[in-house]
Write a protein that holds these residues in place. Sequence first.
Motif, mmCIF file in Angstrom:
data_model
loop_
_atom_site.group_PDB
_atom_site.id
_atom_site.type_symbol
_atom_site.label_atom_id
_atom_site.label_comp_id
_atom_site.label_asym_id
_atom_site.label_seq_id
_atom_site.Cartn_x
_atom_site.Cartn_y
_atom_site.Cartn_z
ATOM 1 N N LYS A 180 4.178 -3.262 4.853
ATOM 2 C CA LYS A 180 3.701 -3.540 4.067
ATOM 3 C C LYS A 180 2.675 -2.816 2.999
ATOM 4 C CE LYS A 180 4.704 -8.225 4.677
ATOM 5 N NZ LYS A 180 5.794 -8.769 3.114
ATOM 6 N N GLN A 181 2.453 -2.721 2.295
ATOM 7 C CA GLN A 181 1.463 -1.980 1.240
ATOM 8 C C GLN A 181 0.521 -2.871 0.287
ATOM 9 O OE1 GLN A 181 3.194 1.000 -1.592
ATOM 10 N NE2 GLN A 181 5.220 -0.504 -2.201
ATOM 11 N N THR A 182 -0.496 -2.663 0.275
ATOM 12 C CA THR A 182 -1.600 -3.138 0.250
ATOM 13 C C THR A 182 -2.481 -3.664 -1.351
ATOM 14 O OG1 THR A 182 -2.871 -2.655 2.283
ATOM 15 C CG2 THR A 182 -4.254 -3.505 1.486
ATOM 16 N N ILE A 183 -3.089 -4.433 -1.485
ATOM 17 C CA ILE A 183 -3.364 -4.297 -2.785
ATOM 18 C C ILE A 183 -4.251 -5.005 -2.825
ATOM 19 C CG2 ILE A 183 -3.179 -6.254 -5.279
ATOM 20 C CD1 ILE A 183 -0.072 -6.926 -4.367
ATOM 21 N N LEU A 184 -5.937 -4.549 -3.052
ATOM 22 C CA LEU A 184 -7.362 -4.382 -2.424
ATOM 23 C C LEU A 184 -7.614 -5.150 -3.990
ATOM 24 C CD1 LEU A 184 -9.479 -4.263 -0.936
ATOM 25 C CD2 LEU A 184 -9.887 -2.202 -1.467
ATOM 26 N N PHE A 185 -8.399 -6.001 -4.022
ATOM 27 C CA PHE A 185 -9.231 -7.013 -4.915
ATOM 28 C C PHE A 185 -11.156 -6.182 -4.464
ATOM 29 C CE2 PHE A 185 -5.512 -8.618 -5.827
ATOM 30 C CZ PHE A 185 -5.585 -9.085 -7.373
ATOM 31 N N ASN B 121 6.839 -6.875 -1.209
ATOM 32 C CA ASN B 121 6.675 -6.114 0.254
ATOM 33 C C ASN B 121 4.977 -5.559 0.049
ATOM 34 O OD1 ASN B 121 7.086 -5.228 3.104
ATOM 35 N ND2 ASN B 121 7.236 -3.193 2.231
ATOM 36 N N TYR B 122 4.209 -6.981 -0.493
ATOM 37 C CA TYR B 122 2.341 -6.232 -0.264
ATOM 38 C C TYR B 122 2.096 -6.971 -0.180
ATOM 39 C CZ TYR B 122 4.399 -2.667 -4.276
ATOM 40 O OH TYR B 122 4.299 -1.944 -4.683
ATOM 41 N N LEU C 228 -12.268 1.204 2.390
ATOM 42 C CA LEU C 228 -10.779 2.033 2.506
ATOM 43 C C LEU C 228 -10.616 2.756 4.011
ATOM 44 C CD1 LEU C 228 -11.218 3.730 -1.148
ATOM 45 C CD2 LEU C 228 -10.041 1.473 -0.788
ATOM 46 N N ARG C 229 -11.032 1.917 4.756
ATOM 47 C CA ARG C 229 -10.191 2.727 6.134
ATOM 48 C C ARG C 229 -8.868 2.847 5.909
ATOM 49 N NH1 ARG C 229 -14.626 1.951 9.967
ATOM 50 N NH2 ARG C 229 -13.561 2.983 11.111
ATOM 51 N N GLN C 230 -8.501 1.969 5.644
ATOM 52 C CA GLN C 230 -6.663 2.130 5.320
ATOM 53 C C GLN C 230 -6.114 2.163 3.981
ATOM 54 O OE1 GLN C 230 -4.662 -0.949 7.317
ATOM 55 N NE2 GLN C 230 -5.912 -0.395 8.814
ATOM 56 N N PRO C 231 -5.388 3.322 4.068
ATOM 57 C CA PRO C 231 -4.496 4.000 1.902
ATOM 58 C C PRO C 231 -4.289 2.091 1.652
ATOM 59 C CG PRO C 231 -2.724 3.652 3.542
ATOM 60 C CD PRO C 231 -4.250 3.596 4.427
ATOM 61 N N GLN D 296 -2.235 8.450 -4.022
ATOM 62 C CA GLN D 296 -0.865 7.869 -5.157
ATOM 63 C C GLN D 296 -1.592 6.439 -4.908
ATOM 64 O OE1 GLN D 296 1.328 9.795 -5.020
ATOM 65 N NE2 GLN D 296 0.370 11.100 -3.949
ATOM 66 N N ALA D 297 -2.950 5.482 -5.052
ATOM 67 C CA ALA D 297 -2.883 4.376 -5.771
ATOM 68 C C ALA D 297 -3.574 4.621 -7.165
ATOM 69 C CB ALA D 297 -4.072 3.606 -4.789
#
Length: 235
Positions: free
Chosen positions: A53-58, A89-90, A113-116, A155-156
Amino acid sequence: MKFCLNRKTPYSVISGLLLVLTVWGCGSSDTKTNTTTTPAEQAASKPDSPAKKQTILFYGNSLTAGYGVEPSQAFSALIGKKVDSLGLNYRVVNAGLSGETTAGGKSRIGWVLRQPVAIFVLELGGNDGLRGLPLADTRKNLQAIMDTVRQKSPQATIVLAGMQIPPNMGTSYTKEFRGMFKELADKNKAVLIPFLLENVGGIPKLNQPDGIHPTPAGHKIVANTVWKVIRPLLK
């Protein structure tokens, strides 16, 4: 139009940080899970290939946090539902904190931001404007946040939410504040949401009785505004 409260107590700030870290730490990414739920609910959810899973962070203030509405009604949670419905896949992580300023956001970005992350949605600056804080400082803080994102997740894709304030602080300040977001987006090659509260800000029926925060109906409109910008970024 105001849209945020004053900063909460230090205990609340710590609690907000712990919530974000718990969500990430437990590795939950079930497509049925709303990432704005409690840590206990997150821990109880069934993982679904968390490594893929990729993360979308708000990352924002009370608008992102969903002040005054159910967690599932906040615009970030509604974005999560759209992602799930399409089987993308997010996973969505809500790192909103009511009352947050850009200075506060700068101070806690390293914790969050402990994980990408794949997509970083930055929604801060409104409280600075409402308080009439020096725009030079607001610019520096927003830039520092984006610099940290670039360092930790090169890469974000950064998405910057543009904001507007009433002319209480004077025409020049209001105009410069509005233009600051596009300038920063252009400088950092970030994707710009021109105005997060488009078709919501200043409309009584779409805001709570405090005249500050959107109602569930208002959050739906905000979610659609954000989705139009984010959807093309999702693979």
